[in-house]
Design an enzyme around this catalytic site. Sequence first.
Site, PDB file in Angstrom:
ATOM      1  CG  HIS A  79      -2.039  -1.005   1.123  1.00 21.90           C
ATOM      2  ND1 HIS A  79      -3.017  -0.962   0.148  1.00 21.90           N
ATOM      3  CD2 HIS A  79      -2.313  -2.099   1.884  1.00 21.90           C
ATOM      4  CE1 HIS A  79      -3.855  -1.974   0.316  1.00 21.90           C
ATOM      5  NE2 HIS A  79      -3.448  -2.688   1.348  1.00 21.90           N
ATOM      6  CD  GLU A 115      -5.539  -9.168   3.356  1.00 20.29           C
ATOM      7  OE1 GLU A 115      -5.695  -8.070   3.923  1.00 20.29           O
ATOM      8  OE2 GLU A 115      -4.601  -9.391   2.572  1.00 20.29           O
TER       9      GLU A 115
END
Length: 262
Positions: A50, A154
């Site tokens: 990210h 996730e």
Amino acid sequence: MIQSSAARSFRQRFIAGETLVGTFVKTPASHPVEILGQAGFEFVVIDEEHAPWDRVTIDHALLAARASGTAGIVRVAEPSAAKILAVLDDGATGVLVPHVSSVTKAQEIARACRFRGGRRGFSNTTRAGNFGAVGVWPHVDAQDASVTFIAMIEDPEALDEIDAIVATEGLDGVFIGRGDLTVALGAPAMDAPEIMATCEKIIAAAKKVGKPVAMMVANADDANRFHKMGATTFIVASDQGFMRQAALKAYADISAVGAKSA
């Protein structure tokens, strides 16, 4: 053989369930890593997924981690053998791998992280091998003993295979990605009942096979709640988050001086 004590001990401490505290590093530079290591964080997670990291900046950051005595973990941008090999050769203590949603994926990554019983490409002329100073088998043994593989859970589909995923040989522990799970499950917040139940399910599965669990936490109260559930490793904020918090407070404090004077 030259190897930081942080790298030698992180995997052992993680597996043993010691309380470890780390943070994400999103700024592609060495200085945040040095500062955080000197502040006492047991590990930093270089966030390639990210943030705008590339192999050269990751290489510099891993050197900074060694210099400041903290373990350098890389959250790789993609769960590929080539990406994992690159950061491990550059001296990463381990990898945090996103979207490990099946046993097959967990097994593939475990093989990419290990020489013995795995398929990690060999080269000891890297930082991990002290640029050729370490012999073939000493390098193999040292790396297999110290490299840490943490899988990010996730995705909803991972929950269907969670018992088998956490039991994967070569997987050292899991990180519960509450943010992605919250979005994927359409929950109103990361502490919604369905998300907390999901966390409990993952932690229970990990406990069965003696694997540690890492969590992203907002503060000490958050960490205490998850510690009582069974998590032992905690990631709090990021270098950018710390800078923003400190900057907001400093600006508010100093700008208030003029207001009080007026």
